[in-house]
Write a protein that holds these residues in place. Structure first.
Motif, PDB file in Angstrom:
ATOM      1  N   THR C   4       1.470   5.066  -7.399  1.00 20.32           N
ATOM      2  CA  THR C   4       1.045   6.448  -7.595  1.00 20.32           C
ATOM      3  C   THR C   4       2.303   7.278  -7.567  1.00 20.32           C
ATOM      4  O   THR C   4       2.899   7.459  -6.496  1.00 20.32           O
ATOM      5  CB  THR C   4       0.077   6.881  -6.475  1.00 20.32           C
ATOM      6  N   VAL C   7       5.084   5.653  -5.859  1.00 17.43           N
ATOM      7  CA  VAL C   7       4.860   5.215  -4.491  1.00 17.43           C
ATOM      8  C   VAL C   7       4.068   3.914  -4.501  1.00 17.43           C
ATOM      9  O   VAL C   7       3.018   3.830  -5.128  1.00 17.43           O
ATOM     10  CB  VAL C   7       4.088   6.289  -3.700  1.00 17.43           C
ATOM     11  N   ALA C   8       4.593   2.907  -3.835  1.00 16.53           N
ATOM     12  CA  ALA C   8       3.878   1.636  -3.718  1.00 16.53           C
ATOM     13  C   ALA C   8       2.724   1.836  -2.755  1.00 16.53           C
ATOM     14  O   ALA C   8       2.905   1.801  -1.537  1.00 16.53           O
ATOM     15  CB  ALA C   8       4.825   0.559  -3.222  1.00 16.53           C
ATOM     16  N   ALA C   9       1.536   2.090  -3.314  1.00 15.00           N
ATOM     17  CA  ALA C   9       0.382   2.492  -2.503  1.00 15.00           C
ATOM     18  C   ALA C   9       0.015   1.435  -1.467  1.00 15.00           C
ATOM     19  O   ALA C   9      -0.259   1.759  -0.309  1.00 15.00           O
ATOM     20  CB  ALA C   9      -0.807   2.789  -3.419  1.00 15.00           C
ATOM     21  N   GLN C  11       1.832  -0.882  -0.066  1.00 14.63           N
ATOM     22  CA  GLN C  11       2.827  -0.974   0.988  1.00 14.63           C
ATOM     23  C   GLN C  11       2.708   0.221   1.959  1.00 14.63           C
ATOM     24  O   GLN C  11       2.771   0.046   3.178  1.00 14.63           O
ATOM     25  CB  GLN C  11       4.206  -0.983   0.336  1.00 14.63           C
ATOM     26  N   LEU C  12       2.525   1.399   1.364  1.00 10.45           N
ATOM     27  CA  LEU C  12       2.375   2.606   2.188  1.00 10.45           C
ATOM     28  C   LEU C  12       1.168   2.477   3.110  1.00 10.45           C
ATOM     29  O   LEU C  12       1.245   2.766   4.309  1.00 10.45           O
ATOM     30  CB  LEU C  12       2.229   3.840   1.285  1.00 10.45           C
ATOM     31  N   LYS C  13       0.033   2.023   2.531  1.00 12.46           N
ATOM     32  CA  LYS C  13      -1.185   1.843   3.334  1.00 12.46           C
ATOM     33  C   LYS C  13      -0.948   0.887   4.495  1.00 12.46           C
ATOM     34  O   LYS C  13      -1.400   1.118   5.612  1.00 12.46           O
ATOM     35  CB  LYS C  13      -2.317   1.278   2.450  1.00 12.46           C
ATOM     36  N   PHE C  15       1.860   0.202   6.035  1.00 14.85           N
ATOM     37  CA  PHE C  15       2.674   0.848   7.079  1.00 14.85           C
ATOM     38  C   PHE C  15       1.826   1.821   7.903  1.00 14.85           C
ATOM     39  O   PHE C  15       1.875   1.825   9.133  1.00 14.85           O
ATOM     40  CB  PHE C  15       3.873   1.582   6.452  1.00 14.85           C
ATOM     41  N   VAL C  16       1.048   2.624   7.192  1.00 13.27           N
ATOM     42  CA  VAL C  16       0.218   3.624   7.876  1.00 13.27           C
ATOM     43  C   VAL C  16      -0.767   2.937   8.821  1.00 13.27           C
ATOM     44  O   VAL C  16      -0.942   3.349   9.980  1.00 13.27           O
ATOM     45  CB  VAL C  16      -0.529   4.503   6.841  1.00 13.27           C
ATOM     46  N   GLU C  17      -1.380   1.868   8.365  1.00 19.74           N
ATOM     47  CA  GLU C  17      -2.368   1.181   9.215  1.00 19.74           C
ATOM     48  C   GLU C  17      -1.709   0.532  10.428  1.00 19.74           C
ATOM     49  O   GLU C  17      -2.283   0.556  11.533  1.00 19.74           O
ATOM     50  CB  GLU C  17      -3.142   0.151   8.387  1.00 19.74           C
ATOM     51  N   ARG C  18      -0.531  -0.022  10.223  1.00 20.66           N
ATOM     52  CA  ARG C  18       0.167  -0.624  11.369  1.00 20.66           C
ATOM     53  C   ARG C  18       0.512   0.451  12.405  1.00 20.66           C
ATOM     54  O   ARG C  18       0.317   0.245  13.617  1.00 20.66           O
ATOM     55  CB  ARG C  18       1.456  -1.312  10.905  1.00 20.66           C
TER      56      ARG C  18
END
Lengths: 86, 86, 86, 86
Positions: C4, C7-9, C11-13, C15-18
């Motif tokens: 998007t 942005v590698a969606a 990968q971002l998700k 990181f955010v979840e971790r």
């Protein structure tokens, strides 16, 4: 005074400017405090302990002593210092 | 259990040890969080904005949008952005 | 993995979840610490002083004693306590 | 100037008094800021968002916009908002 989406622009600006001016003043004083600590350090004082002293001076002396007594009891109970009553 | 000046030493020690163990665990997790942010940064993500996103995700979406709308109204009123309704 | 705007969606998700999972764990431990302090208070301990003790235990005993000595010198110099050498 | 255990009492007092006076001034200004926010709230403004605006005004507009763009990309990637490019 013009409105932007129901917001009284002039009034908002006035509040923002007052806050920003006060924040600048506050920052200038915070810088002054830092300078005095720096000057004290330059004169050989330990600034960390100076901060502690200033914090302790805000307390009521009787309350401060009572807290110091409890602290020493706890520390003695934990073997951190010799028993204060010995 | 010995008493030191009225302090139940054994009980105090137990509380202190429980708190210290929990604080260690908390510190380990805080370090893990820092590591994940570091890893994200190493993968090209902006950690400051990542923090902002994580903070925004805690909010109810409707509330978040309402606050965003008010923020834009205020910014427009202050001339920081063009009017959002234009 | 979809992108998007660069942005590698996925990968971002991840990181955010971790980070969110770790923050939940951290909060749970912080709540546990609060509970232990509450329990200590319920058993008659002064939680403010308990915190101070736990903080002092982190310091090297020799360093802690040196700081206490300087503190007493400063307090005596300011008339907050009698001179420690008297 | 009398010495107490090697501490220049007069000099220490002077530093402490200067710091305490500055801290009082700082507190008075902090109270003023609180009052202005209270006044703004009484006039219908959202103080939390007002704080956010004041914080944003400290940033360079170009930098602020860039950060806003990245934030929107991240939020879109996480499905928190529709894609900003659509």
């Amino acid at each position: 005074m013009s409105d932007t989406g129901g917001v009284a622009a002039g009034q908002l600006k006035a509040f923002v400017e007052r806050i920003e001016r006060l924040e600048e003043e506050k920052k200038a004083i915070a810088d002054d405090i830092k300078d005095v600590y720096g000057e004290a350090k330059g004169n050989g004082f330990d600034t960390k302990i100076l901060k502690q002293v200033i914090s302790l001076r805000k307390k009521d002396p009787a309350e401060r002593e009572e807290q110091e007594t409890i602290l020493e009891l706890y520390m003695a109970a934990l073997g951190m210092i010799g028993s204060p009553t010995e």
